[in-house]
Write an enzyme that holds these catalytic residues in place. Structure first.
Site, PDB file in Angstrom:
ATOM      1  CG  MET A  19     -25.597  31.470  -3.478  1.00 42.93           C
ATOM      2  SD  MET A  19     -24.155  30.575  -3.595  1.00 42.93           S
ATOM      3  CE  MET A  19     -24.690  29.008  -3.527  1.00 42.93           C
ATOM      4  CB  CYS A 100     -28.973  41.050   0.035  1.00 39.66           C
ATOM      5  SG  CYS A 100     -28.283  41.128  -1.407  1.00 39.66           S
ATOM      6  CG  HIS A 172     -22.807  36.053   5.537  1.00 37.94           C
ATOM      7  ND1 HIS A 172     -22.874  36.150   4.543  1.00 37.94           N
ATOM      8  CD2 HIS A 172     -21.845  35.271   5.504  1.00 37.94           C
ATOM      9  CE1 HIS A 172     -21.646  36.308   3.952  1.00 37.94           C
ATOM     10  NE2 HIS A 172     -20.707  35.604   4.224  1.00 37.94           N
ATOM     11  N   GLY A 213     -21.189  31.341   5.891  1.00 34.74           N
ATOM     12  CA  GLY A 213     -19.800  32.179   5.413  1.00 34.74           C
ATOM     13  C   GLY A 213     -18.405  30.759   5.398  1.00 34.74           C
TER      14      GLY A 213
END
Ligand SMILES: Cc1cc2nc3c(=O)[nH]c(=O)nc-3n(C[C@H](O)[C@H](O)[C@H](O)COP(=O)(O)O)c2cc1C
Length: 332
Positions: A19, A100, A172, A213
């Site tokens: 992150m 991303c 994700h 997620g």
């Protein structure tokens, strides 16, 4: 589950997600004190920053291990060079970000837009794998824009695993919209579809597949582990880091008692003193600790004391000691 997974180091059974601006080295040092087994990821670091930047972007403390470096990039040679540097520095794994969705990342032709170019991702992984012997893994989404069929995802996984040699994916479980949504919205608006990730594990049983997620509890993590090899937790682990204190027992079957969270804060003091002496600001370390006492009396005062004082000039470990006293009742 895949038999390799039991012996692979590091284990992907549970990890804290990469992150940006959150999982920096101070955060990871803190998380490691809460869980010895969790795999920790760096923030995404671009190949450009590593190869041409002025900062020491790859710095970390040995105590954080096992740590995986997440790279952003799409040039196979640059990625291979960065992977080599990571291996030389002792990182446990290199992960390629193909998930991303920020504009900045798309301009550089990496991140989630790479899902549209599985051959390129395969080339990247192949180049990295031939440069290092540590695991090379890929983190991605389940689709992008209107390319959101299972067949699209299946083809991506197939190409990247067969042509690139990648045997470890974190998915994700939502697609990304490459235009129109901010990165934050892209973590909230596209619906979660865990069954897509389970399907990947079923169709590619030889691959290590981790799910990511919206996972908020260790019970949810255990449910997912019935279907896949690993669980990656992002926002919940950061905002409520106390959850990590139960991971080693709950998910890895360790018998040792969960660490006492107040003792973990105290165990940060020597690290903080070392860092302050090298010019780090207290607030850069304590900002990652604000959510640690969630639900415990005194948590609000702990948080407020740090928020109001840790950024002041000259703030030192005493500020954290005072904040902790709101929770433990111990002064001094
Ligand atoms: C502040 C923030 C920064 C993030 N930066 C990255 C990043 O650098 N690389 C990446 O692959 N994902 C990044 N993500 C996405 C997370 O790794 C994760 O996939 C996402 O938050 C979903 O997991 P969660 O619901 O458990 O938070 C970021 C998420 C947040 C909240």
């Amino acid at each position: 589950m895949n038999s390799d997974n039991a012996v692979n180091y590091p284990s992907h059974r549970f990890s804290v997600a990469p992150m940006l601006d959150w999982t920096d080295r101070h955060c990871r040092y803190f998380h490691r004190l809460l869980s010895g087994q969790t795999l920790l990821y760096t923030e995404m670091i671009t190949t450009g920053a590593i190869l041409f930047g002025k900062g020491n972007y790859l710095a970390y403390s040995q105590e954080e291990q096992p740590v995986a470096l997440q790279l952003g990039g799409s040039d196979p040679q640059a990625l291979a060079e960065c992977a080599k540097r990571a291996e030389d520095l002792g990182y446990s794994e290199v992960n390629l970000n193909a998930g991303c969705p920020s504009d900045r990342v798309q301009n550089g032709r990496f991140g989630a837009c790479l899902m549209a170019e599985p051959e390129l991702v395969a080339d990247c992984v192949k180049a990295m794998k031939s440069a290092v012997s540590i695991p090379v893994t890929v983190k991605t989404r389940i689709g992008i824009d209107d390319s959101d069929s299972y067949a699209f995802l299946q083809r991506f996984i197939q190409l990247v695993s067969e042509q690139g040699g990648c045997d470890n994916f974190t998915l994700h479980a939502r697609k990304a919209w490459l235009s129109g949504l901010s990165p934050k919205e892209n973590r909230e608006i596209p619906p979660l579809d865990y069954s897509r990730v389970y399907q990947v594990k079923q169709d590619f049983p030889h691959l290590t597949v981790a799910i990511n997620g919206g996972i908020k509890t260790l019970d949810e993590a255990k449910q997912h582990l019935q279907h896949v090899d690993g669980v990656m937790m992002g926002r919940e682990a950061y905002q409520n880091p106390g959850i990590l204190a139960d991971v080693d027992r709950e998910l890895f079957g360790l018998q040792s008692p969960a660490p006492d969270v107040a003792a973990v804060i105290e165990a940060m003091y020597p690290y903080i003193e070392r860092e302050l002496s090298q010019g780090t600001y207290l607030g850069h370390i304590t900002r990652h600790m604000l959510g640690i006492f969630q639900g415990i009396p005194g948590a609000r005062q702990f948080r407020r004391h740090l928020s109001e004082n840790a950024h002041k000039a000259g703030a030192d470990v005493e500020v954290l000691r005072q904040a902790l006293a709101f929770v433990t009742g111990k002064n001094g």
